[in-house]
Scaffold this active site. Structure first.
Site, PDB file in Angstrom:
ATOM      1  N   HIS A 125      15.542 -18.274 -18.260  1.00 15.12           N
ATOM      2  CA  HIS A 125      15.303 -18.524 -16.833  1.00 15.12           C
ATOM      3  C   HIS A 125      14.118 -17.676 -16.389  1.00 15.12           C
ATOM      4  O   HIS A 125      14.024 -16.496 -16.725  1.00 15.12           O
ATOM      5  CB  HIS A 125      16.550 -18.157 -16.025  1.00 15.12           C
ATOM      6  CG  HIS A 125      16.371 -18.256 -14.543  1.00 15.12           C
ATOM      7  ND1 HIS A 125      16.201 -17.163 -13.724  1.00 15.12           N
ATOM      8  CD2 HIS A 125      16.337 -19.342 -13.725  1.00 15.12           C
ATOM      9  CE1 HIS A 125      16.077 -17.557 -12.466  1.00 15.12           C
ATOM     10  NE2 HIS A 125      16.155 -18.868 -12.436  1.00 15.12           N
ATOM     11  N   HIS A 171       6.749 -16.644  -9.709  1.00  9.62           N
ATOM     12  CA  HIS A 171       7.986 -16.893  -8.983  1.00  9.62           C
ATOM     13  C   HIS A 171       7.616 -17.050  -7.523  1.00  9.62           C
ATOM     14  O   HIS A 171       7.288 -16.077  -6.845  1.00  9.62           O
ATOM     15  CB  HIS A 171       8.961 -15.733  -9.190  1.00  9.62           C
ATOM     16  CG  HIS A 171      10.359 -16.065  -8.807  1.00  9.62           C
ATOM     17  ND1 HIS A 171      11.344 -15.110  -8.653  1.00  9.62           N
ATOM     18  CD2 HIS A 171      10.962 -17.249  -8.547  1.00  9.62           C
ATOM     19  CE1 HIS A 171      12.475 -15.683  -8.319  1.00  9.62           C
ATOM     20  NE2 HIS A 171      12.272 -16.986  -8.250  1.00  9.62           N
TER      21      HIS A 171
END
Length: 594
Positions: A125, A171
């Site tokens: 992830h 991100h």
């Protein structure tokens, strides 16, 4: 033996004798049983391998190979004049690198010709992050590290750069510093099959405009070329097998959508110090793994959009306009990711004409299995389910992966930047099947019963087998740690925690007594673990040093798939909190199934 001195104060010192590892009495007894005249011949060693070690196919060649390798250790002086193995050599073999707990020559041994949906897949992830989820750097280095460890699913969040002329990986809506997409793609191409020949899946979180999607399509095509798997049909009716996709790269994402403008995040909007301090309250080895039976509150509304939305589920943040799919980009998507919106009944609906993937946060999965557990299992029999960490795990911690695995989830996505007990379970699971990153799911997760019933990990099941574990002794800390690492005033006081992570009925941890002031402790304790679902059981082993303050020190750990553990007396190498193997630290243990 030599002595070790600890300074207690300026004028007082304590001396402790350093004891050598002594052969456990049970091993002395076994040597006496399988030897004659004080030494063991090759034929006697073969008999020991078959009857005690459970190596039914052991040959004379295997026995001679062990003896030849022992003979290379000439400094041991371990051979009788007639060529037999002495007790010292026998003990050195049992407590050495030649005798691991998992089969050293097993390799990939499971059937790899079933659809991808029939396998647990080693999944990362936010694979590009170097640290926490909010303010760490983005880089291709953690991607390379993950691939070298055997991870088969790499996640990339792709966004426009500042002037919208290129594509960055970062991100979104955080302070993370970006890395160029092309750099990540090239690193994946170079290292994809360093640890395994089986396919690498790249899951893309797409936040791009149409022109940049076209640019990404060009990047991917140019970088991977013939290695890229791009099916002719728009949607697959059934996923291909890992065997048919060896040394191929697969793209998985949602069909192209409207670009979501990322709002700028400033230091004032985030308490960065909280992020930096997030992991400091945890012990070096992390918090205990949460139970498979958690105290989960279920909302009356069966709604998938109420909490902890992933970037790919943020479509409702802005007013969207339908966008015509960029054909060259859309053609690259081999595994289509559907939207996890609406109720669970809609989300988990099985389409016999189309195989797809959906993503659920760990929280959503926990809610789903309470009210729709059977549907989750049925969905994963032909479709893929990806589970990802909740957004509050800003310190890159993880969750209990067995919650997903026990319900058939193929892609249990972990923050590979993190460490701790949950990560150790992930490492342990994927040591199975030769470490290739794909593990065939148990049959009970692949098909429904005669009355259309599905596997329920919380059901009361009969015990199939009992794993008997003997913890004999350990050594190596004296060489791998500073002599004052555990205690300033005396040698360490070690104890071992050993137990099972699996379905709730099998999950338990036990511990040995504390061995005081000893660098080479001997416990000689036996534990029994009844197992109802052997196929999902992981053996957990941890060593700690008892501390009067209550904050016990970490002394090593490992996790092993129970269904692949070899019967008999085995050397169990221990690893540090990140999962890297120590040079010397190991335990001598025995495993029996009754």
């Amino acid at each position: 033996m030599s002595k070790q001195t600890y300074r207690v104060c300026l004028c007082f010192r304590r001396k402790f004798r350093l004891t050598a590892s002594e052969v456990p009495e049970e091993i002395k007894s076994l040597f006496g049983k399988y030897s004659g005249g004080g030494f063991m011949t090759a034929d006697q060693l073969r008999k020991f391998l078959i009857e005690v070690q459970g190596e039914e196919n052991a040959t004379m060649e295997d026995a001679h190979e062990i003896i030849d390798r022992l003979r290379e250790q000439r400094h041991l002086g371990v051979f009788h004049r007639k060529g037999g193995v002495t007790l010292e050599a026998f003990f050195w073999y049992l407590f050495g690198d030649m005798n691991p707990p998992l089969p050293p020559k097993h390799g990939v041994h499971q059937d790899m010709n079933a659809p991808l949906s029939h396998y647990f897949i080693y999944t990362g992830h936010n694979s590009y992050l170097t640290g926490n989820q909010i303010s760490s750097d983005c880089s291709d280095v953690p991607i390379i590290d993950a691939l070298k460890r055997g991870v088969r699913v790499i996640e990339l969040d792709i966004w426009p750069n500042s002037d919208k002329s290129d594509v960055h990986v970062l991100h979104g809506r955080t302070l993370t510093t970006p890395v160029e997409l092309i750099k990540c793609l090239k690193s994946i191409r170079e290292h994809a099959f360093a640890a395994s020949e089986y396919p690498v899946v790249i899951t893309l979180e797409d936040h791009l405009t149409a022109d940049l999607q076209a640019k990404v399509a060009e990047m991917i095509t140019r970088t991977f070329g013939d290695v890229l798997f791009a099916p002719d049909s728009e949607c697959l009716k059934e996923f291909p097998s890992p065997e048919s996709l060896k040394k191929r790269v697969i793209i998985s994402t949602k069909p192209p959508k409207e670009y979501l403008e990322a709002k700028e995040v400033t230091e004032n909007e985030l308490d960065v110090q909280k992020v930096k301090d997030a992991g400091r309250d945890e012990e070096a080895w992390g918090k205990e793994v949460s139970s498979l039976k958690g105290d989960i509150e279920v909302d009356d509304k069966d709604d998938l959009d109420v909490d902890d939305r992933d970037d790919e589920d943020r479509d409702d943040d802005v007013n969207k306009l339908n966008q015509k799919a960029v054909p060259e980009y859309k053609r690259l998507i081999a595994i289509h990711a559907g939207k996890s919106k609406g109720g669970f009944d809609t989300c988990l609906c099985v389409d016999s004409e189309k195989a797809r993937r959906i993503s659920l946060s760990e929280q959503k999965l926990e809610k789903a299995i309470i009210t729709h557990g059977k549907q989750v299992v049925r969905f994963t029999q032909r479709n893929m389910l990806r589970v990802y960490p909740k957004g509050m795990r800003i310190d890159s911690s993880n969750y209990n992966p067995l919650i997903g695995w026990s319900h058939g989830a193929q892609m249990v996505a972990f923050n590979m930047q993190g460490h701790g007990r949950s990560m150790w379970l992930m490492h342990g699971m994927f040591r199975a099947n030769g470490g290739c990153g794909y593990i065939k799911k148990p049959e009970f997760l692949l098909k429904s019963g005669e009355d259309n019933e599905t596997f329920d990990p919380n059901a009361s099941l009969p015990v199939k087998t009992t794993l008997k574990v003997t913890v004999y002794m350990g050594e190596g800390w004296y060489y791998d740690f500073k002599h004052t690492h555990f205690d300033l005033y005396s040698p360490p006081d070690f104890y071992v925690r050993v137990g099972i992570a699996g379905v709730p009925a099998d999950t338990i941890m036990k511990k040995t007594g504390i061995k005081k002031d000893d660098w080479s402790p001997s416990w000689n304790e036996v534990f029994e673990f009844p197992l109802t679902v052997l196929e999902l059981a992981l053996l957990r082993v941890e060593v700690h040093e008892d501390d009067l303050s209550g904050n016990d020190d970490f002394g090593g750990q490992t996790c092993l798939p129970v269904w692949e553990i070899r019967r008999g007396i085995r050397t169990v190498p221990l690893r540090d909190h990140k999962g890297e193997r120590y040079k010397s630290v190991k335990l001598l243990m025995r495993f029996d199934f009754t």
